[in-house]
Design a protein around this motif. Sequence first.
Motif, short mmCIF file in Angstrom:
data_model
loop_
_atom_site.label_atom_id
_atom_site.label_comp_id
_atom_site.label_asym_id
_atom_site.label_seq_id
_atom_site.Cartn_x
_atom_site.Cartn_y
_atom_site.Cartn_z
N THR A 6 0.83 -1.21 0.00
CA THR A 6 0.00 0.00 0.00
C THR A 6 0.86 1.26 0.00
O THR A 6 2.04 1.24 0.40
CB THR A 6 -0.92 0.04 1.23
N ASN A 7 0.27 2.36 -0.40
CA ASN A 7 0.97 3.65 -0.36
C ASN A 7 1.24 4.08 1.08
O ASN A 7 2.26 4.74 1.35
CB ASN A 7 0.15 4.72 -1.08
N GLU A 8 0.37 3.70 2.00
CA GLU A 8 0.59 4.05 3.39
C GLU A 8 1.86 3.39 3.93
O GLU A 8 2.65 4.02 4.64
CB GLU A 8 -0.63 3.63 4.23
N TYR A 21 10.40 2.21 -4.47
CA TYR A 21 10.27 2.29 -5.92
C TYR A 21 8.92 1.71 -6.36
O TYR A 21 8.45 0.71 -5.80
CB TYR A 21 11.39 1.51 -6.61
N ALA A 22 8.32 2.35 -7.35
CA ALA A 22 7.14 1.81 -8.01
C ALA A 22 7.60 1.07 -9.26
O ALA A 22 8.39 1.59 -10.05
CB ALA A 22 6.18 2.93 -8.38
N ARG A 35 4.46 11.54 -5.63
CA ARG A 35 4.27 10.33 -6.45
C ARG A 35 3.93 9.15 -5.57
O ARG A 35 4.65 8.83 -4.63
CB ARG A 35 5.55 10.06 -7.24
N ASP A 36 2.81 8.49 -5.83
CA ASP A 36 2.41 7.29 -5.13
C ASP A 36 2.50 6.10 -6.07
O ASP A 36 2.66 6.25 -7.29
CB ASP A 36 0.96 7.41 -4.62
N VAL A 37 2.39 4.90 -5.49
CA VAL A 37 2.26 3.70 -6.31
C VAL A 37 0.89 3.74 -6.96
O VAL A 37 -0.13 3.89 -6.28
CB VAL A 37 2.41 2.43 -5.45
N GLU A 38 0.85 3.61 -8.26
CA GLU A 38 -0.39 3.73 -9.01
C GLU A 38 -0.94 2.35 -9.36
O GLU A 38 -0.27 1.33 -9.19
CB GLU A 38 -0.15 4.55 -10.29
N GLU A 39 -2.19 2.34 -9.84
CA GLU A 39 -2.80 1.08 -10.24
C GLU A 39 -1.96 0.43 -11.34
O GLU A 39 -1.51 1.10 -12.27
CB GLU A 39 -4.22 1.33 -10.74
N ALA A 43 5.25 -2.22 -5.34
CA ALA A 43 6.17 -1.42 -4.53
C ALA A 43 7.35 -2.27 -4.09
O ALA A 43 7.19 -3.42 -3.67
CB ALA A 43 5.46 -0.86 -3.30
N ALA A 44 8.55 -1.70 -4.20
CA ALA A 44 9.79 -2.34 -3.75
C ALA A 44 10.47 -1.43 -2.74
O ALA A 44 10.63 -0.23 -2.99
CB ALA A 44 10.72 -2.62 -4.93
N ILE A 45 10.87 -1.99 -1.61
CA ILE A 45 11.56 -1.25 -0.56
C ILE A 45 13.06 -1.50 -0.68
O ILE A 45 13.50 -2.65 -0.78
CB ILE A 45 11.09 -1.69 0.84
#
Length: 330
Positions: A6-8, A21-22, A35-39, A43-45
């Motif tokens: 999730t973006n949170e 990273y998205a 910039r958020d992760v989009e549909e 997500a990579a940490i």
Amino acid sequence: MHFEQTNEWARFQQAVGRRVYAISSSRVTLLNEGRDVEEGEGAAIEKKIFTCLRYWEVNGGMPVPGMGFAHAAQVLLEAGKKAGAVFVRWTPSREFPISNFQFPILKNSEVVEPRVLIRQVPPKATLIVDLAKDEGTLLQEMHEKTRYNIRLAERKGVRANTMSVQEGFDAFWTLMQETARRDRIGLHAQDYYRKMLEILNGDAVRAHLFLAAHDGVSLATALLITCGDTATYLHGGSSNEARNLMAPHLLQWRMMQFAKAQGCRWYDMWGVAPFVRNEQGAMNSAHAWAGITRFKMGFGGEVREGIGTVDIMCRPLLYSFLAFLRRMRF
């Protein structure tokens, strides 16, 4: 969606100093405030080894929703190489079928079982309780001893409730440190847990702090994550004192009741031993997670085992050298 996708969760990871990273099938984008992760993205940490080397962690699903395993592994390999990562640690969600599954083998066998940072590998198996059942049924499906311990704690006057960060964090941190010393386990920095509670506070993903106490003395604590239809017991600790009051048992039951009241369908115990019984059918006490597994399985539910975790080597020679250092150390 898994809470770690999730973006949170991404914003929380950024707050503790990590890059996020998205990933899509065509691009890799470093997230920032705008910039958020989009549909259609995953997500990579980014995490560090020895302060100067980096690896990626992708937990809870595919890097791109709907993508096949082999394609996904190839996307992660190429994305990790572009970012200079030593490897990408990928843990697909447990919803994927595991019968006769084999991880995709890429060219030159870049996909391997984890050989470094073994203690950081997410649990392969977990215990899931179906909260759609009424409370009487949930109690009835628990082990007899677990039901007894819950009622004992209630009779003895133990109280377990959700707390605000201001009210309960100091007690939470004290109990977490006490547990780490007793069980010889590692902890994140204190600020990591505080920021988790402060940042994960929206409707989509929320971190809840619970404490169980008796006569004003804190005896057990836990962090619960609610996301979508699932509540996840993520972190917990208990005191060395008054263990006969069974505070952790009552705490778990109160968290289940809370999650059910919040509309969650599933209660995820977040990790049990994948092989919990020996050939005679008794608990395998030699397994490192045997004790916590025995405690969790007392609450009923169903063990679900995912396909596990894979490391995708973006820099194979360096990864092999790190694996060699680990073997020499142990």
